[in-house]
Design a protein around this motif. Structure first.
Motif, PDB file in Angstrom:
ATOM      1  N   GLN A  57       0.836  -1.208   0.000  1.00  0.00           N
ATOM      2  CA  GLN A  57       0.000   0.000   0.000  1.00  0.00           C
ATOM      3  C   GLN A  57       0.865   1.249   0.000  1.00  0.00           C
ATOM      4  O   GLN A  57       0.430   2.293  -0.482  1.00  0.00           O
ATOM      5  CB  GLN A  57      -0.935  -0.022   1.206  1.00  0.00           C
ATOM      6  CG  GLN A  57      -2.042  -1.039   0.994  1.00  0.00           C
ATOM      7  CD  GLN A  57      -2.908  -1.251   2.224  1.00  0.00           C
ATOM      8  OE1 GLN A  57      -2.560  -0.816   3.325  1.00  0.00           O
ATOM      9  NE2 GLN A  57      -4.027  -1.936   2.028  1.00  0.00           N
ATOM     10  N   GLY A  58       2.089   1.117   0.527  1.00  0.00           N
ATOM     11  CA  GLY A  58       3.007   2.248   0.487  1.00  0.00           C
ATOM     12  C   GLY A  58       3.595   2.452  -0.895  1.00  0.00           C
ATOM     13  O   GLY A  58       4.375   3.378  -1.114  1.00  0.00           O
ATOM     14  N   GLY A  59       3.286   1.564  -1.825  1.00  0.00           N
ATOM     15  CA  GLY A  59       3.722   1.766  -3.195  1.00  0.00           C
ATOM     16  C   GLY A  59       4.956   0.971  -3.583  1.00  0.00           C
ATOM     17  O   GLY A  59       5.497   1.127  -4.678  1.00  0.00           O
ATOM     18  N   LEU A  60       5.447   0.071  -2.689  1.00  0.00           N
ATOM     19  CA  LEU A  60       6.617  -0.733  -3.039  1.00  0.00           C
ATOM     20  C   LEU A  60       6.254  -1.728  -4.143  1.00  0.00           C
ATOM     21  O   LEU A  60       5.232  -2.412  -4.053  1.00  0.00           O
ATOM     22  CB  LEU A  60       7.099  -1.495  -1.793  1.00  0.00           C
ATOM     23  CG  LEU A  60       8.274  -2.450  -2.044  1.00  0.00           C
ATOM     24  CD1 LEU A  60       9.553  -1.665  -2.288  1.00  0.00           C
ATOM     25  CD2 LEU A  60       8.459  -3.411  -0.883  1.00  0.00           C
ATOM     26  N   THR A  61       7.103  -1.814  -5.142  1.00  0.00           N
ATOM     27  CA  THR A  61       6.891  -2.806  -6.189  1.00  0.00           C
ATOM     28  C   THR A  61       7.294  -4.163  -5.649  1.00  0.00           C
ATOM     29  O   THR A  61       8.370  -4.300  -5.060  1.00  0.00           O
ATOM     30  CB  THR A  61       7.758  -2.488  -7.414  1.00  0.00           C
ATOM     31  OG1 THR A  61       7.649  -1.096  -7.690  1.00  0.00           O
ATOM     32  CG2 THR A  61       7.314  -3.303  -8.616  1.00  0.00           C
ATOM     33  N   MET A  62       6.417  -5.163  -5.818  1.00  0.00           N
ATOM     34  CA  MET A  62       6.803  -6.483  -5.324  1.00  0.00           C
ATOM     35  C   MET A  62       6.290  -7.579  -6.245  1.00  0.00           C
ATOM     36  O   MET A  62       5.257  -7.426  -6.894  1.00  0.00           O
ATOM     37  CB  MET A  62       6.328  -6.699  -3.886  1.00  0.00           C
ATOM     38  CG  MET A  62       4.875  -6.367  -3.632  1.00  0.00           C
ATOM     39  SD  MET A  62       4.361  -6.863  -1.963  1.00  0.00           S
ATOM     40  CE  MET A  62       5.051  -5.589  -0.963  1.00  0.00           C
ATOM     41  N   ILE A  63       7.084  -8.639  -6.315  1.00  0.00           N
ATOM     42  CA  ILE A  63       6.656  -9.833  -7.025  1.00  0.00           C
ATOM     43  C   ILE A  63       6.641 -10.937  -5.987  1.00  0.00           C
ATOM     44  O   ILE A  63       7.667 -11.198  -5.346  1.00  0.00           O
ATOM     45  CB  ILE A  63       7.614 -10.185  -8.182  1.00  0.00           C
ATOM     46  CG1 ILE A  63       7.807  -8.964  -9.092  1.00  0.00           C
ATOM     47  CG2 ILE A  63       7.089 -11.380  -8.960  1.00  0.00           C
ATOM     48  CD1 ILE A  63       8.824  -9.168 -10.183  1.00  0.00           C
ATOM     49  N   VAL A  64       5.486 -11.542  -5.794  1.00  0.00           N
ATOM     50  CA  VAL A  64       5.311 -12.447  -4.660  1.00  0.00           C
ATOM     51  C   VAL A  64       4.876 -13.825  -5.144  1.00  0.00           C
ATOM     52  O   VAL A  64       3.863 -13.950  -5.832  1.00  0.00           O
ATOM     53  CB  VAL A  64       4.247 -11.895  -3.681  1.00  0.00           C
ATOM     54  CG1 VAL A  64       4.158 -12.792  -2.448  1.00  0.00           C
ATOM     55  CG2 VAL A  64       4.550 -10.465  -3.295  1.00  0.00           C
ATOM     56  N   VAL A  65       5.662 -14.844  -4.800  1.00  0.00           N
ATOM     57  CA  VAL A  65       5.228 -16.227  -5.006  1.00  0.00           C
ATOM     58  C   VAL A  65       4.637 -16.686  -3.687  1.00  0.00           C
ATOM     59  O   VAL A  65       5.294 -16.580  -2.644  1.00  0.00           O
ATOM     60  CB  VAL A  65       6.418 -17.127  -5.388  1.00  0.00           C
ATOM     61  CG1 VAL A  65       5.987 -18.596  -5.389  1.00  0.00           C
ATOM     62  CG2 VAL A  65       6.971 -16.729  -6.742  1.00  0.00           C
ATOM     63  N   THR A  66       3.399 -17.132  -3.698  1.00  0.00           N
ATOM     64  CA  THR A  66       2.785 -17.526  -2.427  1.00  0.00           C
ATOM     65  C   THR A  66       1.692 -18.551  -2.643  1.00  0.00           C
ATOM     66  O   THR A  66       1.165 -18.719  -3.747  1.00  0.00           O
ATOM     67  CB  THR A  66       2.216 -16.290  -1.700  1.00  0.00           C
ATOM     68  OG1 THR A  66       1.783 -16.675  -0.399  1.00  0.00           O
ATOM     69  CG2 THR A  66       1.047 -15.684  -2.449  1.00  0.00           C
ATOM     70  N   HIS A  67       1.368 -19.252  -1.553  1.00  0.00           N
ATOM     71  CA  HIS A  67       0.189 -20.122  -1.563  1.00  0.00           C
ATOM     72  C   HIS A  67      -0.922 -19.515  -0.722  1.00  0.00           C
ATOM     73  O   HIS A  67      -1.940 -20.153  -0.494  1.00  0.00           O
ATOM     74  CB  HIS A  67       0.570 -21.519  -1.045  1.00  0.00           C
ATOM     75  CG  HIS A  67       1.467 -22.268  -1.988  1.00  0.00           C
ATOM     76  ND1 HIS A  67       1.009 -22.814  -3.159  1.00  0.00           N
ATOM     77  CD2 HIS A  67       2.796 -22.525  -1.955  1.00  0.00           C
ATOM     78  CE1 HIS A  67       2.013 -23.395  -3.792  1.00  0.00           C
ATOM     79  NE2 HIS A  67       3.122 -23.225  -3.083  1.00  0.00           N
TER      80      HIS A  67
END
Ligand SMILES: Nc1ncnc2c1ncn2[C@@H]1O[C@H](COP(=O)(O)OP(=O)(O)OP(=O)(O)O)[C@@H](O)[C@H]1O
Ligand SMILES: [Mg+2]
Lengths: 482, 254
Positions: free
Chosen positions: B198-208
């Motif tokens: 929400q703070g605007g950080l770009t992220m790529i997340v692998v998750t279950h």
């Protein structure tokens, strides 16, 4: 399990009995068979003047002659402690030795001669001051030089001393005349024997004090051999000419001083100083060898793991593997001698440095494999975490992998250093006077083995215990983080 | 928190951080990633979902070159990553691991400040200042001198996130950041990640964590057999017309 133990015990006891009963029928002679023509090896047999005379004695008393080959500085102690019956090793009669053992009639006159390189300007006794003098450890030459000229470099045997002389590591070598002639004939262009000899002395056989029966038997055999010319024949056969089979044993100069063993071994003539100086050499060599070993070990381990990880550094990796194979596949004494005589053969460097280099290179191989194991034991996630943060390969190694690997292998490293410390005890082979050699020197001067050996052992033990305690402290400090 | 940009993504106008085309990664005779193409824009929270063994982790690890791709191209902010300085590039791309991978021989503070100092991004003082501010923000300031072994799993993972954040990266890659955690600790990590998104950080997340993806993702990539077979918004992904493969996957995990 119990039965097995009992079985072993019984067979061991039987074995001992068997030995004991046999012992009665044997005449055990001790000698160091590196002293031609008095005693030397021919194939796997010890032959020479002393074995032949002793064979005659054994025949006369109806016993079987058994020859045990050991280092010269131990033969007198072997007799005085009853481990052997007679020491026949070209032994010169001296006052100190008379305090430990009884001597037979002398059977030959010998001289301590001065050997120098062929081109040496040294011409006689008077030129010896300030020169680097080599002797055979524990011989009368050793005693004479240490008393009258200065501290010599003590070699385990004449051959090592001759090698050192030829390599220019010493200026002169003092040796008994007969073996000296053998060496001169071998290297006529390289060494020469000076006409003026250092001392003249008689050789005799040594038996334990109180063993009057054997002494009388030996003397009577010697007498008869002198009379019927057998002694001369034996001497002549080995090229000892003009050395008259001497007559009576000279009377003892003075009554042996009645001092306690402790006084004789450590106080008299300031002998404790050998131990202090030897300890210092041992610590110096061990410490710098450990440092060198760590540097080499870390380097080799990093090269090997880097290669394993990404296939780079092919040539370096090959060299490292070669290094590991050669160093771990050969005894440290051999490496030490090679480094002394071959690598540093033509340059004059301090023997302490030679020992540091030899033991450092040796230890590096073991340290390398320990650290490599340590690196491999680190989870590869650690490596990935470091690299993913933008750290370079070397930075990741230095700040993340190696500190953890080091901590994991600290006990194994500590063990390696204890081994190294004790391995430096072979430094005596290059005539370096480390702690073990210091004990040997005292032993060869006082002809007692128990106290000097005990002192040396106790000192080693103390260093090892101190070191182990320090290591434990370091381990606990590093463990803080767990 | 000024280590991350404060603006939300502006859709098509936002800067393209990653442009990936036809990415391939082969292990022996197994193709783990088989022709993936995608774009990641600044400010996005891209979630990568898919069955086990579908190549999600491998794809993610290719993005910061922990795995060397066997084919295709990766451009980062316009540059071919294989032609740029790999260390400088990785410093711009943070990564958070399933097993945290904190450095056990270093204190929390040293874990966080090691990389910025050694890579020359920050001075020692600046790094400590930044680290302490981040630690205060996640409520672990008192733990700054502790060692990793003294922390709970949730605390470790939050420290690992801070360790990535302090480099002020353009994007952070998360590989199953909560899979190794006890259930009661999952929440604290997810809520931190949500804050960051929400703070605007770009992220790529692998998750279950499907529910979390649905709540936080701005885009969802669905992978199967080394390929991205769906690239859509969460609304569409969880909407009424998923493909049979996705339906099967969702029926198993929901
Ligand atoms: N280093 C490796 N060597 C060989 N095969 C690998 C390696 N890493 C991954 N694989 C294989 O590649 C395939 C994809 O693995 P990957 O870890 O990317 O899957 P994933 O989607 O992350 O699965 P999971 O949800 O279980 O983590 C799997 O078949 C895996 O066995
Ligand atoms: Mg995975």
């Amino acid at each position: 399990m119990k039965t097995l133990f009992r079985l072993i015990f019984i067979s061991f006891a039987l074995f001992l009995c068997a030995c004991d009963s046999k012992r009665e029928e044997q005449l055990i002679m001790v000698t160091e068979a590196t002293f031609p023509p008095y005693e030397f090896r021919e194939g796997d047999r010890v032959v020479g003047i002393d074995p032949e005379i002793m064979q005659a004695v054994a025949d006369a008393v109806g016993k079987e002659l058994v020859i045990q080959d050991m280092s010269f500085d131990s033969v007198i102690a072997a007799v005085s402690t009853g481990k052997a019956d007679v020491a026949a090793s070209g032994i010169t009669v001296t006052e100190e030795r008379r305090r430990q053992v009884n001597f037979s009639l002398p059977y030959v006159e010998a001289r301590q001669v001065i050997i120098v390189p062929a081109a040496s300007p040294i011409a006689g006794k008077d030129d010896l001051n300030g020169k680097r003098i080599g002797v055979q450890h524990g011989t009368t030459g050793d005693l004479f030089v240490s008393r009258n000229i200065g501290e010599p470099e003590r070699f385990q045997n004449g051959a090592l001393g001759v090698s050192a002389l030829i390599a220019g590591k010493i200026d002169v070598l003092v040796l008994d005349d007969q073996p000296a002639k053998v060496f001169e004939n071998k290297y006529p262009d390289k060494i020469k024997i000076l006409a003026e000899s250092l001392t003249t002395e008689s050789y005799a056989f040594a038996v334990a004090k109180g063993n009057e029966t054997l002494l009388a038997q030996i003397d009577s055999v010697l007498e008869s051999m002198k009379r019927d010319g057998r002694l001369e024949a034996i001497l002549g056969k080995y090229g000892v000419t003009g050395a008259p089979a001497a007559g009576e044993l000279p009377a003892a100069e003075k009554a042996p001083e009645a001092h306690g063993a402790f006084y004789t071994n450590f106080i008299e003539n300031g002998r404790w100083r050998y131990l202090v100086e030897g300890l210092w050499v041992t610590i110096e060599v061990s410490f710098f060898a450990v440092v060198l070993g760590l540097i080499i070990g870390f380097g080799v381990a990093v090269v090997r793991t880097t290669h394993d990880k990404n296939g780079s550094l092919k040539l370096l990796n090959f060299l490292c593997k070669l290094y590991l194979t050669v160093i771990r596949g050969t005894p440290v004494v051999v490496q030490l001698l090679i480094i002394y005589f071959v690598i540093f053969g033509s340059v004059d460097v301090s023997k302490v440095l030679v020992a540091i280099v030899a033991f450092g290179i040796n230890s590096g191989a073991y340290v390398a494999e320990i650290i490599r194991g340590g690196i491999q034991s680190i989870d590869k996630g650690q490596f990935e975490a470091g690299r993913s943060l933008g750290l370079s390969y070397p930075q990741t190694m230095i700040y993340i992998i190696l500190p953890q690997a080091f901590k994991n292998v600290l006990p194994a490293l500590g063990n390696e250093f204890v081994v190294l410390l004790k391995e430096t005890s072979v430094a005596g082979y290059i005539a370096l006077q480390d702690l073990t050699k210091a004990g040997d020197i005292i032993r060869s001067q006082t002809y007692t083995s128990f106290l000097p050996l005990l002192a040396v052992a106790a000192i080693y033990l103390c260093i090892v215990m101190l070191f182990t305690a320090l290591l434990g402290k370091l381990e606990r400090r590093l463990k803080r983080s767990e | 928190m000024n280590t991350t940009p404060t603006t939300k993504p502006e859709g098509e106008n936002a800067e393209t951080l990653f442009r990936i085309s036809d990415l391939k990664k082969v292990f022996g005779d197994h193709t783990a990633v088989n022709g993936v193409s995608a774009e990641i824009h600044r400010g996005e929270a891209v979630f990568v979902l898919g069955p086990s063994g579908s190549g999600k982790s491998t794809f993610l690890r290719c993005l910061n070159l922990l795995e060397m791709p066997d084919g295709g191209e990766i451009f980062f902010r316009g540059d071919d990553v294989r032609r740029t300085d790999v260390n400088a590039f990785r410093a711009r791309v943070g990564m958070v691991f399933q097993h945290f991978n904190l450095f056990p021989h270093l204190s929390v503070l040293d874990n966080i400040t090691l990389a910025p100092v050694k890579t020359g991004r920050l001075s020692k003082g600046e790094a400590i200042f930044a680290a302490e501010r981040l630690l205060k923000r996640i409520g672990l300031f008192e733990k700054r001198h502790a060692f990793p072994q003294q922390l709970s799993g949730g605390q470790k993972q939050r420290i690992a996130i801070v360790r990535a954040l302090v480099m002020n990266p353009d994007v952070i890659l998360f590989d199953e950041p909560t899979s190794a955690l006890d259930p009661e600790m999952v929440g604290e990590v997810l809520s931190l990640m949500k804050d960051l998104a929400q703070g605007g950080l770009t992220m790529i997340v692998v998750t279950h964590e499907i529910a979390f993806a649905r709540e936080v993702a701005s885009r969802i990539l669905f992978m199967d057999h080394g390929q991205v077979i769906s690239d859509s918004t969460p609304e569409r992904f969880f909407g009424e017309m998923p493909s049979p493969r996705i339906r099967e996957f969702l029926s198993k995990v929901l």
